[in-house]
Design an enzyme around this catalytic site. Structure first.
Site, mmCIF file in Angstrom:
data_model
loop_
_atom_site.group_PDB
_atom_site.id
_atom_site.type_symbol
_atom_site.label_atom_id
_atom_site.label_comp_id
_atom_site.label_asym_id
_atom_site.label_seq_id
_atom_site.Cartn_x
_atom_site.Cartn_y
_atom_site.Cartn_z
ATOM 1 N N SER A 141 0.850 -1.199 0.000
ATOM 2 C CA SER A 141 0.000 0.000 0.000
ATOM 3 C C SER A 141 0.885 1.248 0.000
ATOM 4 C CB SER A 141 -0.841 -0.048 1.277
ATOM 5 O OG SER A 141 -1.248 1.224 1.675
ATOM 6 N N TYR A 154 -1.069 -0.799 10.359
ATOM 7 C CA TYR A 154 -1.236 -1.109 8.929
ATOM 8 C C TYR A 154 0.025 -0.702 8.159
ATOM 9 C CZ TYR A 154 -3.396 -1.237 4.289
ATOM 10 O OH TYR A 154 -3.696 -1.509 2.973
HETATM 11 N N1 LIG Z 1 -8.940 -0.868 -0.758
HETATM 12 C C1 LIG Z 1 -7.895 -0.054 -0.816
HETATM 13 O O1 LIG Z 1 -8.027 1.163 -1.013
HETATM 14 C C2 LIG Z 1 -6.492 -0.609 -0.662
HETATM 15 C C3 LIG Z 1 -5.386 0.247 -0.785
HETATM 16 C C4 LIG Z 1 -4.112 -0.269 -0.650
HETATM 17 C C5 LIG Z 1 -3.937 -1.607 -0.386
HETATM 18 N N2 LIG Z 1 -5.012 -2.427 -0.251
HETATM 19 C C6 LIG Z 1 -4.795 -3.840 0.071
HETATM 20 O O2 LIG Z 1 -5.461 -4.640 -0.887
HETATM 21 C C7 LIG Z 1 -5.924 -5.840 -0.284
HETATM 22 C C8 LIG Z 1 -7.419 -6.010 -0.543
HETATM 23 O O3 LIG Z 1 -8.102 -4.866 -0.064
HETATM 24 P P1 LIG Z 1 -9.704 -4.808 -0.012
HETATM 25 O O4 LIG Z 1 -10.074 -3.376 0.011
HETATM 26 O O5 LIG Z 1 -10.286 -5.703 -1.036
HETATM 27 O O6 LIG Z 1 -9.967 -5.419 1.450
HETATM 28 P P2 LIG Z 1 -11.323 -5.880 2.141
HETATM 29 O O7 LIG Z 1 -12.501 -5.614 1.272
HETATM 30 O O8 LIG Z 1 -11.307 -5.267 3.513
HETATM 31 O O9 LIG Z 1 -11.137 -7.461 2.260
HETATM 32 C C9 LIG Z 1 -10.171 -7.962 3.120
HETATM 33 C C10 LIG Z 1 -9.968 -9.441 2.864
HETATM 34 O O10 LIG Z 1 -8.973 -9.913 3.770
HETATM 35 C C11 LIG Z 1 -9.412 -11.116 4.360
HETATM 36 N N3 LIG Z 1 -8.917 -11.238 5.727
HETATM 37 C C12 LIG Z 1 -8.880 -10.285 6.682
HETATM 38 N N4 LIG Z 1 -8.423 -10.809 7.837
HETATM 39 C C13 LIG Z 1 -8.154 -12.117 7.586
HETATM 40 C C14 LIG Z 1 -7.657 -13.182 8.365
HETATM 41 N N5 LIG Z 1 -7.321 -13.045 9.663
HETATM 42 N N6 LIG Z 1 -7.496 -14.391 7.787
HETATM 43 C C15 LIG Z 1 -7.831 -14.566 6.488
HETATM 44 N N7 LIG Z 1 -8.304 -13.600 5.683
HETATM 45 C C16 LIG Z 1 -8.470 -12.393 6.240
HETATM 46 C C17 LIG Z 1 -10.933 -11.045 4.360
HETATM 47 O O11 LIG Z 1 -11.419 -12.360 4.342
HETATM 48 P P3 LIG Z 1 -12.859 -12.753 5.008
HETATM 49 O O12 LIG Z 1 -13.837 -11.735 4.537
HETATM 50 O O13 LIG Z 1 -13.115 -14.118 4.504
HETATM 51 O O14 LIG Z 1 -12.660 -12.735 6.498
HETATM 52 C C18 LIG Z 1 -11.226 -10.262 3.075
HETATM 53 O O15 LIG Z 1 -11.415 -11.118 1.997
HETATM 54 C C19 LIG Z 1 -5.566 -5.728 1.199
HETATM 55 O O16 LIG Z 1 -4.342 -6.380 1.452
HETATM 56 C C20 LIG Z 1 -5.410 -4.242 1.399
HETATM 57 O O17 LIG Z 1 -4.570 -3.917 2.495
HETATM 58 C C21 LIG Z 1 -6.297 -1.960 -0.381
#
Ligand SMILES: NC(=O)c1ccc[n+]([C@@H]2O[C@H](COP(=O)([O-])OP(=O)(O)OC[C@H]3O[C@@H](n4cnc5c(N)ncnc54)[C@H](OP(=O)(O)O)[C@@H]3O)[C@@H](O)[C@H]2O)c1
Length: 265
Positions: A141, A154
């Protein structure tokens, strides 16, 4: 043959958010996908259900905070798909709150999911990835470029993926395993996306009206592009390169911006 046809790829956090979009993109490109989730049930989407039915996909469950669950999951993956050609470390969690307020257990949950879970899964998958000369992709990120106030756990967890990528890439070079990392900027959120509060409760992440926000589809395509072309480090969009540039040339400007916006979730 196209690059992704028949490739066996494990996507963590694949039942919602960006992970689900990556999964659908992979399925449409002919890859075989291990759909991992922890608490989210399988999405009721034709493409995913059909792939599970015809063996193109496999659903596995594991809490990434548990090494034993990760190892058990990998056994199921190898029993189902034989070997694995790629792991996309997409699952992640953020926590909002000052360092002073944030409990140690919240800090640990973020570090366990975003860093130690990634390490444990990489270890478990590596023997297979060495056999297939596969790929490992870390999703980091912009919070890894400079520590973000109120998102300290984070930031620390995502920044730690950088030396992990750098050192692993060199260690695994003789085995021809590709190790890459993507710095994502703001990606559109699922409606029900949540982060942790300082005491570990769930707080909704509001819809973002940020000009530099990109779609999940665009982010997913960039992730797959980084793997196909064996990139080391890439940015999801221009905002990452800009942030890196400002941090290098005018670090005070970046500190000022982060300080001014530190109370925004
Ligand atoms: N969205 C953004 O703006 C952004 C920006 C920079 C980086 N990112 C990175 O991109 C990735 C995806 O982001 P997103 O926005 O799609 O996230 P999200 O919608 O919050 O989804 C998070 C995912 O992580 C899984 N997860 C969380 N805790 C877990 C655990 N203890 N064990 C197994 N799985 C776990 C969840 O699985 P379950 O639902 O099955 O629990 C879910 O599928 C992340 O790594 C995030 O940090 C996102």
């Amino acid at each position: 043959m196209r690059y992704w046809t028949g490739k066996r790829v494990l996507v963590t956090g694949a039942c919602r958010g960006l992970g689900l979009v990556i999964t659908k993109e992979l399925l449409s490109l002919g890859a075989r996908v291990v759909i991992h989730s922890n608490s989210t049930p399988l999405p009721n989407e034709d493409m995913v259900l059909k792939a599970l039915e015809n063996g193109q996909a496999l659903h596995v469950r594991a809490d990434l905070c548990s090494t034993s669950e990760i190892n058990a999951m990998m056994s199921v993956v190898l029993a189902g798909f034989g070997e694995i050609d790629g792991v996309i470390h997409n699952a992640g969690i953020s926590a909002y709150g000052s360092f002073l307020e944030t409990s140690e257990s919240t800090f640990q949950q973020v570090m366990n999911t975003n860093l130690y879970g990634v390490i444990a899964l990489t270890k478990a998958a590596l023997p297979s990835l060495i056999k297939t000369q596969g790929s490992i992709l870390f999703i980091s990120s912009l919070a890894a470029i400079h520590g973000v106030p109120n998102y300290l756990s984070y930031s620390v967890s995502k920044a730690a993926l950088v030396p992990l990528q750098e050192a692993l890439e060199l260690e695994l070079k003789p085995h021809a395993v590709h190790v890459g990392l993507i710095y994502l900027g703001f990606v559109e959120n699922d409606e029900h996306k949540y982060s942790l509060s300082a005491d570990g409760g769930k707080i909704p992440v509001p819809k973002r009206n940020i000009r530099t926000k990109i779609t999940k589809e665009r982010a997913a395509k960039k992730v797959l592009w980084a793997i196909e072309y064996k990139k080391r480090k890439v940015y999801g969009d221009f905002s990452g390169r800009l942030m890196r540039f400002i941090n290098g040339i005018f670090p005070g400007v970046l500190r000022g911006l982060l300080s001014k916006n530190q109370n925004k979730t």
